[in-house]
Design an enzyme around this catalytic site. Structure first.
Site, PDB file in Angstrom:
ATOM      1  NE  ARG A   1      -0.715  -2.057   3.330  1.00  0.00           N
ATOM      2  CZ  ARG A   1      -1.429  -3.136   3.078  1.00  0.00           C
ATOM      3  NH1 ARG A   1      -2.708  -3.062   2.976  1.00  0.00           N
ATOM      4  NH2 ARG A   1      -0.829  -4.316   2.944  1.00  0.00           N
ATOM      5  CB  THR A   2       3.880   2.418   1.755  1.00  0.00           C
ATOM      6  OG1 THR A   2       3.338   2.046   3.012  1.00  0.00           O
ATOM      7  CG2 THR A   2       4.635   3.723   1.897  1.00  0.00           C
TER       8      THR A   2
ATOM      9  CE  LYS B   1      24.903  -4.671 -11.205  1.00  0.00           C
ATOM     10  NZ  LYS B   1      24.766  -3.903 -12.456  1.00  0.00           N
TER      11      LYS B   1
ATOM     12  NE  ARG C   1       8.267   0.639   3.407  1.00  0.00           N
ATOM     13  CZ  ARG C   1       7.035   0.188   3.687  1.00  0.00           C
ATOM     14  NH1 ARG C   1       6.714  -1.071   3.428  1.00  0.00           N
ATOM     15  NH2 ARG C   1       6.135   0.991   4.215  1.00  0.00           N
TER      16      ARG C   1
ATOM     17  CG  HIS D   1       5.936   4.199   7.665  1.00  0.00           C
ATOM     18  ND1 HIS D   1       5.753   5.061   6.606  1.00  0.00           N
ATOM     19  CD2 HIS D   1       5.359   3.019   7.305  1.00  0.00           C
ATOM     20  CE1 HIS D   1       5.084   4.417   5.653  1.00  0.00           C
ATOM     21  NE2 HIS D   1       4.839   3.182   6.049  1.00  0.00           N
TER      22      HIS D   1
HETATM   23  C1  NCD Z   1       3.749  -0.833   7.990  1.00  0.00           C
HETATM   24  C2  NCD Z   1       5.233  -0.740   7.743  1.00  0.00           C
HETATM   25  O1  NCD Z   1       5.712  -1.084   6.647  1.00  0.00           O
HETATM   26  O2  NCD Z   1       5.893  -0.291   8.657  1.00  0.00           O
HETATM   27  N1  NCD Z   1       3.017  -1.034   6.802  1.00  0.00           N
HETATM   28  C3  NCD Z   1       2.642   0.065   6.071  1.00  0.00           C
HETATM   29  O3  NCD Z   1       3.465   0.758   5.513  1.00  0.00           O
HETATM   30  N2  NCD Z   1       1.336   0.376   6.065  1.00  0.00           N
HETATM   31  C4  NCD Z   1       3.370  -1.785   9.066  1.00  0.00           C
HETATM   32  C5  NCD Z   1       3.773  -3.223   8.929  1.00  0.00           C
HETATM   33  O4  NCD Z   1       4.364  -3.643   7.934  1.00  0.00           O
HETATM   34  O5  NCD Z   1       3.453  -3.974   9.852  1.00  0.00           O
END
Ligand code: NCD
Length: 339
Positions: free
Chosen positions: A59-60, A88, A109, A137
């Protein structure tokens, strides 16, 4: 001093003041008709988002990409560290120097805490932290607080005076770390932190909440913790941060919420939240499927709000927030969402 969003990296909630959150949320309100495809706008025409996800995400990543598309921009993606030049031996700084020539804004990320800030230090364009290890986050916390505000306003309340229980893996859960930092900007919040002792919220977050004047209770008892709160915010055991699956299994399924526990212990209007993904395997089952019919389950309102909060971030960082409505156009195609 409030931050200038224009041209800024978004790396940590620490960079914000309460006024900034207000600007962001009121901008997000204005994005909703575009997110729902009632109207369209092309204010980011010609801009490219580099979506760099070196750790699992659904989703992110997609909501950052869709948010950029909905403002008229294009999206380029790289997914998984194994298919990038990081394997690499390329440094994060070199990657940043290169990618910032290709994109106007980068979302990233990465599994290591601090890595996105390191990347941003060599980037020529703004970078948004989409999750750096177990550290932070920020965009998730912003959409979570935006959701909290909406849910509370619908109940005639505000964020000030909120009572919230955060449950599960509070040690490795980056969403709750960022959310604690964000709550420090508000007044008179009561926070109940529910986890196994080994997965407790790191002390500096607890300290920061107390320094903000909030009341904090640390416990490992679920049922009494959810009794007098407005929000129950459940989280997943962050299996990927443990040595192996067996270690994570020790804690999986310790704090399950289902409709009968909710009815027995929660106040009638308590909102249920989770950053998702919820671990729906039988041995975990943090939020039971039988809660799906509960109107107070806000998990899919959170994901919908994620789109508009991310659109607002892009519009403010690339300085087009005031032009979005001026460039509005009607949508001509069949819109299944509105049928
Ligand atoms: C979260 C994350 O990646 O920190 N997910 C997200 O981005 N909605 C929470 C998780 O993965 O548990």
């Amino acid at each position: 001093m409030p931050v200038q969003f224009k041209g800024s990296h978004i790396l940590s909630i620490d960079q914000f003041q309460r006024e900034d959150i207000e600007i962001l949320f009121r901008t997000a309100d204005r994005m909703e008709p575009y997110a729902q495809r009632r109207k369209m706008t092309r204010v980011l025409e010609g801009a490219i988002l580099g979506n760099m996800f070196f750790e699992a995400s659904t989703r992110t990543r997609i909501s950052f990409g869709s948010a950029f598309n909905l403002l008229g921009g294009e999206v380029r993606e790289s997914v998984g560290a194994e298919s990038s030049s990081l394997v690499k031996g390329e440094s994060l700084q070199d990657t940043a120097r290169v990618l910032s020539g290709y994109s106007d804004l980068i979302c990233m990320r990465h599994p290591q805490s601090g890595s996105v800030a390191e990347f941003a230090s060599a980037s020529r364009v703004p970078v948004i932290n989409g999750g750096d290890g177990s550290n932070e986050h920020p965009s998730q916390a912003l959409l979570d607080l935006y959701t909290i505000e909406r849910e509370m306003v619908a109940r005639g309340r505000a964020i000030d005076g909120l009572r919230i229980a955060m449950i599960g893996d509070l040690k490795y859960g980056r969403t709750v770390h960022s959310l604690c930092r964000l709550l420090c900007l508000y007044d008179n919040v009561r926070v109940v932190l529910v986890s196994p002792r080994e997965l407790a919220m790191p002390e500096d977050y607890v300290e920061a909440l107390r320094e903000a004047g909030h009341s904090v209770l640390v416990t490992d008892r679920l049922e009494e913790s959810i009794a007098h709160v407005d929000i129950v915010y459940s989280t997943r055991i962050q299996e990927e941060r443990f040595q192996d699956r067996q270690q994570a299994d020790l804690y999986r399924g310790r704090f399950r919420l289902n409709q009968s526990i909710y009815t027995r212990h929660c106040e009638p209007n308590t909102v249920i939240m989770h950053p998702l993904p919820r671990d729906s395997r039988a041995e975990a089952n943090e939020l039971d499927r039988d809660l799906d019919a509960n109107p107070n389950l806000a998990i899919f309102r959170q994901t919908d709000n994620g789109l508009i909060v991310r659109m607002a971030l892009f519009a403010l960082i690339l300085d087009v927030a005031d032009q979005v409505d001026r460039h509005a156009r009607p949508v001509h195609w069949f819109n299944p969402r509105l049928a």
